[in-house]
Motif scaffolding. Structure first.
Motif, PDB file in Angstrom:
ATOM      1  N   PHE A 173       0.832  -1.199   0.000  1.00 17.28           N
ATOM      2  CA  PHE A 173       0.000   0.000   0.000  1.00 17.28           C
ATOM      3  C   PHE A 173       0.874   1.259   0.000  1.00 17.28           C
ATOM      4  O   PHE A 173       0.403   2.327  -0.375  1.00 17.28           O
ATOM      5  CB  PHE A 173      -0.908   0.024   1.239  1.00 17.28           C
ATOM      6  N   LEU A 175       3.179   3.206  -1.811  1.00 18.77           N
ATOM      7  CA  LEU A 175       3.592   3.223  -3.211  1.00 18.77           C
ATOM      8  C   LEU A 175       5.054   3.599  -3.366  1.00 18.77           C
ATOM      9  O   LEU A 175       5.685   3.259  -4.382  1.00 18.77           O
ATOM     10  CB  LEU A 175       2.689   4.170  -4.004  1.00 18.77           C
ATOM     11  N   MET A 192       0.625  -2.708  -7.117  1.00 20.62           N
ATOM     12  CA  MET A 192       0.170  -1.517  -6.396  1.00 20.62           C
ATOM     13  C   MET A 192      -1.134  -1.853  -5.674  1.00 20.62           C
ATOM     14  O   MET A 192      -2.138  -2.170  -6.298  1.00 20.62           O
ATOM     15  CB  MET A 192      -0.070  -0.375  -7.389  1.00 20.62           C
ATOM     16  N   THR A 194      -4.393  -0.855  -3.471  1.00 22.78           N
ATOM     17  CA  THR A 194      -5.263   0.281  -3.152  1.00 22.78           C
ATOM     18  C   THR A 194      -6.453  -0.228  -2.343  1.00 22.78           C
ATOM     19  O   THR A 194      -6.857  -1.387  -2.482  1.00 22.78           O
ATOM     20  CB  THR A 194      -5.770   0.999  -4.416  1.00 22.78           C
ATOM     21  N   TYR A 198     -10.970   3.102  -3.372  1.00 20.61           N
ATOM     22  CA  TYR A 198     -10.202   3.822  -4.387  1.00 20.61           C
ATOM     23  C   TYR A 198     -10.986   3.923  -5.694  1.00 20.61           C
ATOM     24  O   TYR A 198     -11.489   2.927  -6.219  1.00 20.61           O
ATOM     25  CB  TYR A 198      -8.870   3.118  -4.647  1.00 20.61           C
ATOM     26  N   ALA A 202      -6.360   4.152 -11.867  1.00 22.21           N
ATOM     27  CA  ALA A 202      -5.384   3.177 -11.382  1.00 22.21           C
ATOM     28  C   ALA A 202      -4.276   2.938 -12.404  1.00 22.21           C
ATOM     29  O   ALA A 202      -3.117   2.730 -12.034  1.00 22.21           O
ATOM     30  CB  ALA A 202      -6.084   1.868 -11.038  1.00 22.21           C
ATOM     31  N   LEU A 205      -1.777   5.824 -12.160  1.00 24.39           N
ATOM     32  CA  LEU A 205      -1.023   5.775 -10.915  1.00 24.39           C
ATOM     33  C   LEU A 205      -0.013   4.632 -10.939  1.00 24.39           C
ATOM     34  O   LEU A 205       1.156   4.807 -10.541  1.00 24.39           O
ATOM     35  CB  LEU A 205      -1.983   5.609  -9.737  1.00 24.39           C
ATOM     36  N   TRP A 214      -2.186  -4.013 -10.618  1.00 22.14           N
ATOM     37  CA  TRP A 214      -3.037  -3.295  -9.667  1.00 22.14           C
ATOM     38  C   TRP A 214      -3.722  -4.331  -8.795  1.00 22.14           C
ATOM     39  O   TRP A 214      -4.353  -5.266  -9.302  1.00 22.14           O
ATOM     40  CB  TRP A 214      -4.061  -2.458 -10.417  1.00 22.14           C
ATOM     41  N   PRO A 216      -6.492  -4.157  -6.265  1.00 25.04           N
ATOM     42  CA  PRO A 216      -7.514  -3.341  -5.609  1.00 25.04           C
ATOM     43  C   PRO A 216      -8.383  -4.158  -4.654  1.00 25.04           C
ATOM     44  O   PRO A 216      -8.543  -5.374  -4.805  1.00 25.04           O
ATOM     45  CB  PRO A 216      -8.358  -2.866  -6.794  1.00 25.04           C
TER      46      PRO A 216
END
Length: 269
Positions: A173, A175, A192, A194, A198, A202, A205, A214, A216
């Motif tokens: 979390f 980054l 990454m 999130t 969020y 994405a 980022l 990602w 999530p």
């Protein structure tokens, strides 16, 4: 690997619904239940050894409250103790009231499960052929400054020594940790993380920190968001998906994999 033809099933902290989390027993059970890989959490000991622990204290998942070393020297934070001291604890405590299970109580059938080092976890994962998602816990505001700055490099050192660069994903979390990982080891895949809430871009980022994936929270994840990130060439692996119907929906929407407490409940894909 992250964009395989078939979505990868990642056991969350192993097989957390059936075994004590972040232990070798939990990882082995995830493998037995058909997981392709597992997600684990890393913090540092006082002597700088990466070990598996989700919380930023030892009280929920170990018997630290019963040990004089820890009771007489609070708070029970892992980086205040050496690996030798942490190895006296039992991380095999398994409360069954979790992950949607309705039975209550404590399952002691796993016996003593020492807190594993990252090296121990990776060695056993390699023996079983499991992918490993290493989540580096955000200790930037918790650990003493000099120690907090070492967590990424210490983690990467273990991966490199074991020659497991092609079998891991490093995620966080924080980054800045993800960006630092790419800076020092651009060949290692990164994810990454999130939160569920969020709703930003994405893809943009993730690209700004050179992340490959990602990760999530799934609760507000939409088909459009998945498509946007996948079209940018990135993998999407949501967490923590325990409902089989939601698993099917996310897979139909095109995720690269799912993280679940219940690898035993994943429908046939």
């Amino acid at each position: 690997m992250l964009n395989a033809d078939k979505p990868l099933i990642w056991g969350h902290r192993g097989c957390r619904s059936l075994a004590p989390e972040n232990t070798l027993a939990s990882m082995e059970l995830a493998h037995a239940k058909g997981a392709d890989g597992w997600e684990l959490d890393v913090v540092l000991t006082r002597d700088g050894i990466p070990v598996l622990l989700h919380d930023l204290n030892l009280l929920r998942t170990t018997d630290a409250a019963k040990h004089e070393t820890f009771r007489s020297n609070p708070p029970a934070l892992p980086w205040r103790f050496t690996l030798e001291e942490l190895k006296t604890l039992n991380a095999g405590i398994f409360p069954r009231r979790r992950c949607g299970r309705k039975d209550w109580g404590t399952d002691t059938s796993f016996g003593v499960q020492p807190i594993p080092t990252l090296e121990e976890a990776l060695r056993r994962s390699a023996e079983l052929g499991l992918w490993v998602n290493i989540e580096i816990k955000d200790v930037s505001n918790a650990m003493p400054g000099p120690m907090a700055k070492e967590i990424v490099l210490r983690t990467l050192d273990v991966v490199a020594r074991l020659k497991m660069e092609e079998s891991v994903v490093v995620s966080s979390f924080n980054l800045a940790y993800v960006a630092e990982c790419k800076q020092h080891a651009p060949h290692i895949l990164t994810g990454m993380l999130t939160p569920h809430a969020y709703t930003g871009d994405a893809a943009a980022l993730a690209q700004s920190i050179k992340a490959d994936a990602w990760h999530p929270g799934h609760k507000r994840l939409t088909q459009a968001a998945i498509a946007h990130v996948r079209n940018a060439g990135l993998a999407v692996t949501p967490y923590t998906v325990n409902d089989p119907a939601r698993m099917v929906q996310l897979i139909e929407w095109g995720v690269s994999g799912i993280v679940t407490d219940n690898p035993q409940d994943v429908p046939d894909l």
